[in-house]
Design an enzyme around this catalytic site. Structure first.
Site, short mmCIF file in Angstrom:
data_model
loop_
_atom_site.label_atom_id
_atom_site.label_comp_id
_atom_site.label_asym_id
_atom_site.label_seq_id
_atom_site.Cartn_x
_atom_site.Cartn_y
_atom_site.Cartn_z
N ASP A 13 15.04 40.18 30.34
CA ASP A 13 15.40 40.07 31.76
C ASP A 13 16.72 40.72 32.15
O ASP A 13 17.52 40.13 32.89
CB ASP A 13 15.44 38.60 32.18
CG ASP A 13 14.19 37.81 31.80
OD1 ASP A 13 13.16 38.44 31.51
OD2 ASP A 13 14.26 36.58 31.79
N LYS A 75 6.86 38.43 32.96
CA LYS A 75 6.75 37.00 32.70
C LYS A 75 7.25 36.22 33.91
O LYS A 75 8.01 36.74 34.72
CB LYS A 75 7.51 36.60 31.44
CG LYS A 75 9.02 36.68 31.53
CD LYS A 75 9.66 36.28 30.19
CE LYS A 75 11.17 36.25 30.25
NZ LYS A 75 11.74 35.21 31.09
N CYS A 108 16.90 31.78 29.85
CA CYS A 108 15.79 32.51 29.23
C CYS A 108 16.04 32.88 27.77
O CYS A 108 15.13 32.78 26.94
CB CYS A 108 15.44 33.74 30.06
SG CYS A 108 14.78 33.32 31.70
#
Length: 179
Positions: A13, A75, A108
């Site tokens: 990310d 995702k 994350c």
């Protein structure tokens, strides 16, 4: 010890505005770009994830420019391991050692590390390639990952550990990258 034949690099990310506002953003993004280039030099597989790119934007160009031969795995889960496409891609590498880089450390990256560890993977977190919006949250994320059994490393340490020998074209290339 990390061995290049056993290791996969996972990028989490590093996207859009969030990547620009995390603590020490420029340093982190530069280090991630370096480790991606080093991983390619060492022929490591790289798995690249994006959290809801329609809303958060795509991976920053400084990093994406080194990944033009592949596409990110999209995702919506905090942990990459909760995304079936990622688990399949990871299993296809046949590798059990995971180098983690990305944002945010305490969300994350942490949740991915926790799930990887719980599923039998060896996790090394690149401390100079992870960040959160605050330094405190990033530090807490690193501490919790260590408590779960993750090891902390750095770009230079990991690349030279996998290189193993101070000669040859790969050594020269990695030396140039980390200077």
């Amino acid at each position: 010890m990390l061995k290049k034949e056993e290791t996969v690099l996972v990028l989490i990310d590093i996207q859009g505005k969030l990547a620009q506002i995390v603590d020490n953003s420029e340093f982190i993004i530069g280090n991630i770009a370096t480790v991606v280039q080093g991983a390619k030099e060492l022929q490591l597989p790289v798995l690249w994830l994006e959290q809801y790119p329609k809303g958060l934007g795509h991976t920053v160009e400084t990093i994406a420019q080194h990944l033009t031969d592949q596409s990110p795995i999209e995702k919506i889960t905090f942990s990459a391991y909760q995304t079936e496409e990622f688990v399949q891609a990871l299993e296809q590498t046949g590798r059990k050692k995971v180098l983690l880089a990305g944002i945010e450390t305490h969300i994350c990256v942490y949740q991915t590390a926790a799930d990887l560890l719980a599923n039998g993977y060896v996790v090394e977190v690149l401390a100079d390639c992870v960040s959160s919006r605050t330094a405190t949250n990033s530090e807490i994320g690193l501490q919790k990952m260590m408590q779960l059994g993750a090891t902390i490393t750095s770009v230079e340490m990991a690349l030279f550990e996998m290189q193993q020998i101070a000669k040859g074209d790969s050594f020269k290339a990695i030396s140039r990258l980390v200077k």
